[in-house]
Design an enzyme around this catalytic site. Structure first.
Site, mmCIF file in Angstrom:
data_model
loop_
_atom_site.group_PDB
_atom_site.id
_atom_site.type_symbol
_atom_site.label_atom_id
_atom_site.label_comp_id
_atom_site.label_asym_id
_atom_site.label_seq_id
_atom_site.Cartn_x
_atom_site.Cartn_y
_atom_site.Cartn_z
ATOM 1 N N ASP A 1 -37.338 -12.053 -31.757
ATOM 2 C CA ASP A 1 -38.037 -10.821 -31.902
ATOM 3 C C ASP A 1 -39.049 -10.553 -30.652
ATOM 4 O O ASP A 1 -39.164 -9.207 -30.393
ATOM 5 C CB ASP A 1 -39.167 -11.071 -32.963
ATOM 6 C CG ASP A 1 -38.497 -11.364 -34.361
ATOM 7 O OD1 ASP A 1 -37.305 -10.962 -34.343
ATOM 8 O OD2 ASP A 1 -39.138 -12.072 -35.102
HETATM 9 N N1 LIG Z 1 -46.632 -17.242 -32.588
HETATM 10 C C1 LIG Z 1 -47.143 -17.339 -33.771
HETATM 11 O O1 LIG Z 1 -48.196 -17.496 -33.846
HETATM 12 C C2 LIG Z 1 -46.509 -16.705 -35.021
HETATM 13 C C3 LIG Z 1 -46.933 -17.185 -36.178
HETATM 14 C C4 LIG Z 1 -46.066 -16.481 -37.216
HETATM 15 C C5 LIG Z 1 -45.104 -15.821 -36.915
HETATM 16 N N2 LIG Z 1 -44.678 -15.705 -35.838
HETATM 17 C C6 LIG Z 1 -43.595 -14.514 -35.627
HETATM 18 O O2 LIG Z 1 -42.438 -15.456 -35.170
HETATM 19 C C7 LIG Z 1 -41.514 -14.526 -34.278
HETATM 20 C C8 LIG Z 1 -41.524 -15.335 -32.984
HETATM 21 O O3 LIG Z 1 -40.353 -14.807 -32.203
HETATM 22 P P1 LIG Z 1 -39.437 -15.598 -31.279
HETATM 23 O O4 LIG Z 1 -38.553 -14.674 -30.576
HETATM 24 O O5 LIG Z 1 -39.946 -16.888 -30.728
HETATM 25 O O6 LIG Z 1 -38.611 -16.254 -32.577
HETATM 26 P P2 LIG Z 1 -37.670 -15.501 -33.709
HETATM 27 O O7 LIG Z 1 -37.675 -13.974 -33.452
HETATM 28 O O8 LIG Z 1 -38.229 -15.995 -34.919
HETATM 29 O O9 LIG Z 1 -36.222 -15.918 -33.111
HETATM 30 C C9 LIG Z 1 -35.873 -17.385 -33.247
HETATM 31 C C10 LIG Z 1 -34.245 -17.388 -32.936
HETATM 32 O O10 LIG Z 1 -34.026 -18.594 -32.532
HETATM 33 C C11 LIG Z 1 -32.896 -18.837 -33.076
HETATM 34 N N3 LIG Z 1 -32.827 -20.525 -33.186
HETATM 35 C C12 LIG Z 1 -33.016 -21.187 -34.248
HETATM 36 N N4 LIG Z 1 -32.824 -22.227 -34.273
HETATM 37 C C13 LIG Z 1 -32.291 -22.493 -32.915
HETATM 38 C C14 LIG Z 1 -31.275 -23.655 -32.288
HETATM 39 N N5 LIG Z 1 -31.656 -24.990 -32.916
HETATM 40 N N6 LIG Z 1 -31.006 -23.483 -31.225
HETATM 41 C C15 LIG Z 1 -30.910 -22.219 -30.608
HETATM 42 N N7 LIG Z 1 -31.335 -21.130 -31.290
HETATM 43 C C16 LIG Z 1 -31.928 -21.252 -32.325
HETATM 44 C C17 LIG Z 1 -32.537 -18.140 -34.159
HETATM 45 O O11 LIG Z 1 -31.076 -17.474 -34.186
HETATM 46 P P3 LIG Z 1 -29.896 -18.541 -34.665
HETATM 47 O O12 LIG Z 1 -30.405 -18.593 -35.987
HETATM 48 O O13 LIG Z 1 -28.935 -17.365 -34.514
HETATM 49 O O14 LIG Z 1 -29.715 -19.327 -33.699
HETATM 50 C C18 LIG Z 1 -33.604 -16.933 -34.235
HETATM 51 O O15 LIG Z 1 -33.081 -15.745 -34.009
HETATM 52 C C19 LIG Z 1 -42.322 -13.113 -33.807
HETATM 53 O O16 LIG Z 1 -41.829 -12.395 -34.976
HETATM 54 C C20 LIG Z 1 -43.825 -13.642 -34.439
HETATM 55 O O17 LIG Z 1 -44.641 -12.437 -34.711
HETATM 56 C C21 LIG Z 1 -45.304 -16.128 -34.603
#
Ligand SMILES: NC(=O)c1ccc[n+]([C@@H]2O[C@H](COP(=O)([O-])OP(=O)(O)OC[C@H]3O[C@@H](n4cnc5c(N)ncnc54)[C@H](OP(=O)(O)O)[C@@H]3O)[C@@H](O)[C@H]2O)c1
Ligand SMILES: NC(=O)c1ccc[n+]([C@@H]2O[C@H](COP(=O)([O-])OP(=O)(O)OC[C@H]3O[C@@H](n4cnc5c(N)ncnc54)[C@H](OP(=O)(O)O)[C@@H]3O)[C@@H](O)[C@H]2O)c1
Lengths: 469, 97, 97, 469
Positions: free
Chosen positions: A396
């Protein structure tokens, strides 16, 4: 003279309250945060010590024993917990605080029951509020803990007639409360009200997804402040009221800030499972249109060549790196690349991962030098001149549709603009969506190549390939 | 309403205003420590628990109070220590900021 | 100290914290209106004056109280109106801001 | 039932206090300031109305008469006062508020004297503080008013042994207070303490220069809040305490902000006449080195030509324009220039003139369109491309030594960088220094030409010359 001790207690409370306020203020800015925490802790110590002098306290040994037990458990837990489990830990502690506030009300109820003196109306109201808020905080935090710790599935739990059921619970709480205001000595009804409050906490948190738990914990933290304030009204103690109101209000603001950083509204966090404000979840459907788009995939050897011969590489870690615990391998990869003369930087998105500061904590654990970490605002202008952006398990936070597609649920969220780099390598296991549930156009761009596999394996492979260059 | 209750209401309202105003802009890295620090402060209910468990005779209310003392103390001590541990991680950041 | 005095001290301290926090960054154009608005608020002593001059018999304290009522009311009414006049000047600014 | 009215009063006070807080907050931001003022006024109205219901108030007619008289005087004064006299007006009103607070204490003293009941210690302390702070606010504000209104010379007044004299005054206040704490019914000593407080207010303000009066008034405003809070402790009224503490604290912050905008410290404002922190005054000596530097002076005809044939003109008004009341002529000049196709802008320095917003008020009075007014941060980057910068009675705010000379008392103050414009025309009467008392290198630059004369005359002459182009 007999006046002296109560006056002294109150004045010390005033000092302690001021320390809390100053401490909270300092906790909000990086340069002073540690100091602020210490100030708040000193305030707490003062408040506890001086309360032991209260004339109602006659039974020191047991209390001191209780304090000692609690302090030891707390200290051990604080030193044993892993950095990556911080959100759960905070949730758990928060639940304990909430339950303590509720217990104060229950104990007071029992005392008044025994004393069989008439209970003033405002004391009953405070007690009932305390039980409700404290109870919800307790069980709500417990569920949040279970979801984050993986004891429970992280996905939202819904069932038919969930909302009528919740309304029924709330209704019975209100009816029970009304009864108790008329006849405050009715033990079964009181216990019923306690039970209903506990169930309400469970019902509040189960329909919320695991990724939203940090926000929920922050909100429950605000609740636990309100519960403490309610307990303050029960035992008429200014210190509880002030500290509780402080935490209640500042917790609410913090929750708001956290929601904003994720480009969500509090309302949609709490109720999206019911489809009312479900922007983030609804967007999942967008993935459907992606079938005819083409993805370029490479193997680790090719990836290592791209990285090793680049002049500049920016590493973008995300949730996937955290899940795979790949931070140490990432650090190693960066070291190897630097040996080859590549300029390596890390780009940290404020909400990458699942808790604020998630990436900073992990990379600090792997001893990545602080100078290599760059904020989003810092690195974005530099990405255009970057040879390779290496995205490790992030999704994301690098999704360009946040910039371009005003129908996307993440539209408007500031992102790391890796699509501007000359090449982008993305490491993830497959084509699954990230937290927000939306498809990512980045993966289909010509300049983007995918390295499919778990982050830890893939990075380790990259390391060994780079070593052979 | 009694005078004490009214005074308590004033104190509550003013403290809430302070709480609203005291937090302005917080960088995302500090969200979790701030949450955990203020969570430790909410363990202030330990004071209520101490008063509740202060009586000399053993009654249910005293036992409940003692349990509350333990739980709240875990919250307080654990909360402040955990916050400190987190903030220690950002030490290098502090110097630069 | 009496309980009322202690409660008053808590209220004073908390209100002072609110006062410190509530003013953050103020653009220079607003310095004078803000000063004048808060000056009008400090005319709150009119309440004390009303209470002081409330007695039925004519005594020196009542006369002093009435003078205080007049002076404080000038402060309050003049203060708020003058502030409003100043802020009216910046009306066009408001639309842009 | 008898409980209902006092409870209602207190709860209304709570609402009024919240309105004050929200009002103050809104007053700090341009978009909401007017609203904020209205909110605070509503809070005040609520508080006054509800206080009339107090059981101690038995004598309505006189009080209502008093309120009516005060309101009429206040309203008339507010509508009669000229915009340029705002600082004086605020000072005067502030003095009235301070004296009212002090009078509350004096009245209470008299009441207790009559009732001959024993006075509790804390009531006496509050009373004495109230008399001191209220008295200082009263006479201090009166002196500030006199200095700004020109009734008194604006220059700092010092005399031999001033500081020992002040110490003596303070000492006698303390001794008198100690006496009164032992024997609270001693009328002559009480009157003596009142008198000493009033003299202290005079002594506090006379050594401060007229230009610093806005800061002094802001500080005295903070004092008047504290006086109201002290009066609140005397009559034990939460509303007075809250509003007083609010104004006391926020006034202090505002004073600090105002000092910072002028690049002064509060300490140097208050004590520079005693040579302790006199950065700003001491700098006057710098003028001595200027004798051998050359100044280019032109006449209005030449000036008009430079302006009329420029593509872009930036007008920089300062204190001199305010003194000469030249704003209307300036507006006319701008209109004429625009007719000739010149692009005219005004550059407003935050502390130009002698009160915050001084220039905005004057130019608004002359109906200068708001779009033509530009903030310092806005206009500075544009000055390099400006053909002519026309400085009208400004000095310190365009002094380049603030940027370059780290020994200058105004070093570090952000300035309007007119020395970067292609040409600069400065209108002033002679070579005198401005408020900070430092020489200005701008006047000796090759690109700078001086138009000596009073602002109003000179601008009027420019207008008629421009018309003939
Ligand atoms: N930081 C905060 O405080 C917080 C709190 C709550 C929510 N959020 C939300 O979380 C999101 C964070 O974004 P992000 O870009 O860090 O993460 P993300 O958008 O959740 O994407 C994580 C990606 O990692 C991949 N993944 C999962 N396990 C994996 C592994 N073992 N090895 C390699 N890849 C793996 C997944 O794809 P695959 O399954 O295809 O591998 C997934 O698409 C944002 O939408 C944010 O709003 C953040
Ligand atoms: N805005 C505030 O809130 C505030 C409050 C207090 C102090 N201050 C201070 O005031 C200063 C303001 O700077 P400024 O540049 O506006 O003014 P300034 O530095 O005080 O200079 C004003 C200049 O105007 C000239 N002047 C006076 N009467 C004139 C007339 N009738 N016609 C033409 N020129 C006349 C004077 O020179 P001649 O005598 O040679 O004509 C003088 O050099 C700053 O130092 C600021 O810190 C500001």
């Amino acid at each position: 003279m007999s006046d002296l001790i109560p006056t002294g207690i109150q004045l010390t409370y005033l000092v302690a309250a001021s320390l809390f306020i100053l401490g909270l203020k300092k906790l909000g800015s990086p340069a002073t945060a540690r100091n602020g925490n210490v100030m708040a802790a000193v305030g707490m110590l003062l408040a506890v010590v001086v309360t032991l002098l209260d004339q109602q306290v006659l039974n020191y040994q047991m209390i001191l024993l209780g304090l000692a037990i609690g302090a030891s458990i707390g200290a051990i837990a604080a030193y044993k917990v892993e950095m990556t489990q911080m959100p759960q830990m905070v949730g758990l502690l928060n639940g304990l605080g909430g339950s303590a506030s509720a217990l104060v009300a229950v104990a007071e109820f029992w005392r008044l029951l025994g004393a069989s003196q008439s209970v003033p109306l405002d004391a009953s109201i405070s007690m009932l509020l305390d039980v409700l808020i404290g109870g919800v905080t307790f069980t709500g935090s417990a569920i949040a803990f279970a979801k984050l710790q993986g004891i429970m599935s992280g996905s939202p739990i819904t069932f038919p007639l969930q909302q009528p059921f919740n309304a029924l619970l709330l209704g019975s709480y209100l009816v029970g409360s009304a009864f108790l205001l008329i006849d405050p000595s009715n033990l079964p009804i009181f216990l019923g009200v306690v039970g209903v409050s506990l169930v309400l906490g469970v019902m509040f948190v189960i329909p919320i997804g695991g990724g939203d738990m940090p926000v929920v914990i922050s909100l429950l933290n605000s609740f636990s402040g309100l519960a403490a304030a309610a307990a303050g009204f029960v035992v008429m103690n200014n210190m509880l009221i002030i500290a509780g109101a402080l935490v209640g209000a500042s917790g609410l603001i913090l929750t708001e800030i956290m929601c904003k950083a994720m480009n969500r509204s509090l309302f949609s966090v709490l109720f999206s499972a019911f489809g009312t404000g479900g922007g983030a979840v609804a967007g999942g459907a967008a993935g459907a249109g992606a079938t005819d788009k083409v993805v370029h995939s490479i193997d680790p050897e090719e990836g290592a060549m791209m990285l090793g011969y680049a002049r500049s590489v920016v590493i973008v870690p995300g949730y996937g790196m955290a899940v795979a615990q790949a931070q140490h391998s990432v650090r190693e990869l960066a070291d190897q690349l630097e040996k080859l003369g590549v300029d390596v930087k890390y780009a940290i998105h404020p909400v990458a991962g699942r808790m604020p500061g998630h990436m900073n904590v992990l990379l600090a654990e792997a001893n990545v030098p602080y100078e290599q970490l760059h904020d989003m605002d810092d690195i974005n202008p530099q990405l255009e001149q970057t040879d390779v952006a290496l995205v490790i398990g992030a999704n994301d936070v690098v999704n360009p549709s946040a910039r371009t597609d005003d129908k996307s649920p993440i539209y408007g969220m500031p992102i790391l603009e890796v699509d501007k780099a000359k090449h982008t390598i993305v490491i993830k296991r497959g084509m699954s969506v990230g937290f927000a549930g939306v498809d990512n156009d980045l993966f289909y761009k010509d300049k983007t190549t995918m390295l499919f596999g778990s982050a830890k394996d893939m990075v380790a492979k990259l390391v060994s390939e780079v070593k052979q260059l | 309403m009694t005078e004490a209750l009214i005074a308590a209401l004033f104190v509550f309202a003013l403290a809430a205003f302070v709480g609203f105003e005291v937090i302005n802009k917080v960088p995302p890295t500090l969200h979790t420590p701030l949450m955990s620090g203020s969570n430790a402060i909410s363990g202030i209910s330990v004071l209520g628990a101490i008063v509740a468990s202060g009586a000399k005779e053993w009654k249910i209310s005293v036992i409940l109070g003692l349990i509350a003392v333990i739980l709240a103390t875990i919250n307080v001590v654990g909360g402040f220590l955990v916050t400190d541990r987190m903030l220690q991680m950002f030490k290098k950041k502090e110097i630069k900021a």
